[in-house]
Each structure stands twice: as C-alpha cells, then as structure tokens.
Design a protein around this motif. Structure first.
Motif, mmCIF file in Angstrom:
data_model
loop_
_atom_site.group_PDB
_atom_site.id
_atom_site.type_symbol
_atom_site.label_atom_id
_atom_site.label_comp_id
_atom_site.label_asym_id
_atom_site.label_seq_id
_atom_site.Cartn_x
_atom_site.Cartn_y
_atom_site.Cartn_z
ATOM 1 N N UNK A 18 0.844 -1.200 0.000
ATOM 2 C CA UNK A 18 0.000 0.000 0.000
ATOM 3 C C UNK A 18 0.880 1.251 0.000
ATOM 4 N N UNK A 19 1.901 1.263 0.828
ATOM 5 C CA UNK A 19 2.788 2.431 0.891
ATOM 6 C C UNK A 19 3.499 2.649 -0.441
ATOM 7 N N UNK A 20 4.008 1.575 -1.040
ATOM 8 C CA UNK A 20 4.681 1.710 -2.340
ATOM 9 C C UNK A 20 3.712 2.278 -3.369
ATOM 10 N N UNK A 21 2.502 1.746 -3.427
ATOM 11 C CA UNK A 21 1.522 2.227 -4.405
ATOM 12 C C UNK A 21 1.125 3.678 -4.125
ATOM 13 N N UNK A 22 0.974 4.049 -2.861
ATOM 14 C CA UNK A 22 0.660 5.449 -2.527
ATOM 15 C C UNK A 22 1.807 6.372 -2.927
ATOM 16 N N UNK A 23 3.028 5.914 -2.687
ATOM 17 C CA UNK A 23 4.192 6.713 -3.079
ATOM 18 C C UNK A 23 4.242 6.892 -4.593
ATOM 19 N N UNK A 24 3.973 5.821 -5.334
ATOM 20 C CA UNK A 24 3.964 5.907 -6.802
ATOM 21 C C UNK A 24 2.860 6.860 -7.264
ATOM 22 N N UNK A 25 1.681 6.744 -6.656
ATOM 23 C CA UNK A 25 0.558 7.602 -7.041
ATOM 24 C C UNK A 25 0.870 9.077 -6.791
ATOM 25 N N UNK A 26 1.754 9.361 -5.846
ATOM 26 C CA UNK A 26 2.109 10.752 -5.529
ATOM 27 C C UNK A 26 3.199 11.312 -6.440
ATOM 28 N N UNK A 27 3.825 10.458 -7.227
ATOM 29 C CA UNK A 27 4.883 10.896 -8.129
ATOM 30 C C UNK A 27 4.292 11.784 -9.222
ATOM 31 N N UNK A 28 5.016 12.784 -9.604
ATOM 32 C CA UNK A 28 4.581 13.704 -10.652
ATOM 33 C C UNK A 28 5.513 13.604 -11.850
ATOM 34 N N UNK A 29 4.942 13.765 -13.025
ATOM 35 C CA UNK A 29 5.762 13.826 -14.230
ATOM 36 C C UNK A 29 6.393 15.208 -14.302
ATOM 37 N N UNK A 30 7.654 15.245 -14.701
ATOM 38 C CA UNK A 30 8.361 16.507 -14.851
ATOM 39 C C UNK A 30 8.848 16.600 -16.293
ATOM 40 N N UNK A 31 8.951 17.801 -16.807
ATOM 41 C CA UNK A 31 9.399 17.946 -18.202
ATOM 42 C C UNK A 31 10.789 17.359 -18.401
ATOM 43 N N UNK A 32 10.948 16.629 -19.486
ATOM 44 C CA UNK A 32 12.249 16.057 -19.816
ATOM 45 C C UNK A 32 13.108 17.132 -20.464
ATOM 46 N N UNK A 33 14.368 17.254 -20.026
ATOM 47 C CA UNK A 33 15.235 18.228 -20.687
ATOM 48 C C UNK A 33 15.528 17.753 -22.110
ATOM 49 N N UNK A 34 15.704 18.670 -22.998
ATOM 50 C CA UNK A 34 16.012 18.286 -24.375
ATOM 51 C C UNK A 34 15.122 19.013 -25.353
ATOM 52 N N UNK A 35 14.949 18.380 -26.478
ATOM 53 C CA UNK A 35 14.195 19.012 -27.560
ATOM 54 C C UNK A 35 12.706 19.084 -27.260
#
Length: 125
Positions: A18-35
């Motif tokens: 449950x903790x792992x899944x909650x932690x994953x759910x809290x992750x945010x996508x960030x812009x990838x550097x590059x083109x």
C-alpha cells in the motif's frame, strides 16, 4: 504459531505494498530536458525511492542488520518507474494512478481486520 506469524507477515507486506503504491501515485511527471516534443518521461521520484520508503517504514524495523543489508542490495536493482508503468500495461503514470488508488482503498479493509486481530492476540504492537 506459524499461522499467526504468516498472518503477521502478510499484514506487513500488504502495508508495504500500500505504501509503495501510494508513493507511486504521488509521483509527478516533470518535463524532460532536451528538444521540444521529446516523448521521454521523467518523474519527480523513481520506483526505487517508492519501494525504499515502503521497506524502511514497514519491513526494515522487523529485520536484523544482515537482512536489511541484503534488502538494500535487492532494492538497488528495482527497474525504472517508466518500465514498471509499462509492464502494468499503461503508457503513462496518469493512467495507472487511479488503479493504484483503488487497490490501496480496497486493501485497507482486510488490513484493518488483520491489524485488529493481531493486536487483540498481542502479536503486533
């Protein structure tokens, strides 16, 4: 009793998951550097961070120093989050997030029952 110990570890592993899944759910996508238009995805945290959080919160307190060291070696080979998301059949974390949250919500009912039983039997503090 081995059945009681199995229930105790089942509860701990469910709490970890449950903790792992909650932690994953809290992750945010960030812009990838590059083109501009680069399709690579980057995240605010990696899967290894999420798994480590769950391990140190729920399992490590019950392991001796040798086992904690072994666990840290195993946790070092956790795949990247993007690979994990893809292996679960999703192209984005955003599409996986609702499933993770549903799973966590559904897991709370049996976890609560296990916790009550183990505390009543004085098998868990």
């Amino acid at each position: 009793d081995s059945s009681a110990m199995a229930l105790l570890w089942l509860k701990r592993i469910l709490e970890f998951t449950v903790t792992v899944f909650e932690e994953i759910a809290a992750v945010r996508e960030v812009p990838a550097p590059g083109r501009a238009g680069d399709a690579r995805r980057q995240y605010s945290r990696e899967l290894s961070d999420c798994v480590n959080a769950g391990y140190w919160r729920h399992l490590a307190p019950h392991h001796n120093q040798i086992f904690r060291h072994l666990a840290s070696l195993v946790l070092a080979v956790v795949p990247p989050l993007a690979e994990f998301v893809g292996n679960l059949g999703h192209s984005t974390l955003a599409s996986l997030r609702p499933e993770l949250r549903r799973w966590c919500t559904a897991a709370r009912v049996p976890l609560q029952g296990l916790d009550q039983f183990l505390r009543k039997e004085r098998l868990e503090k």
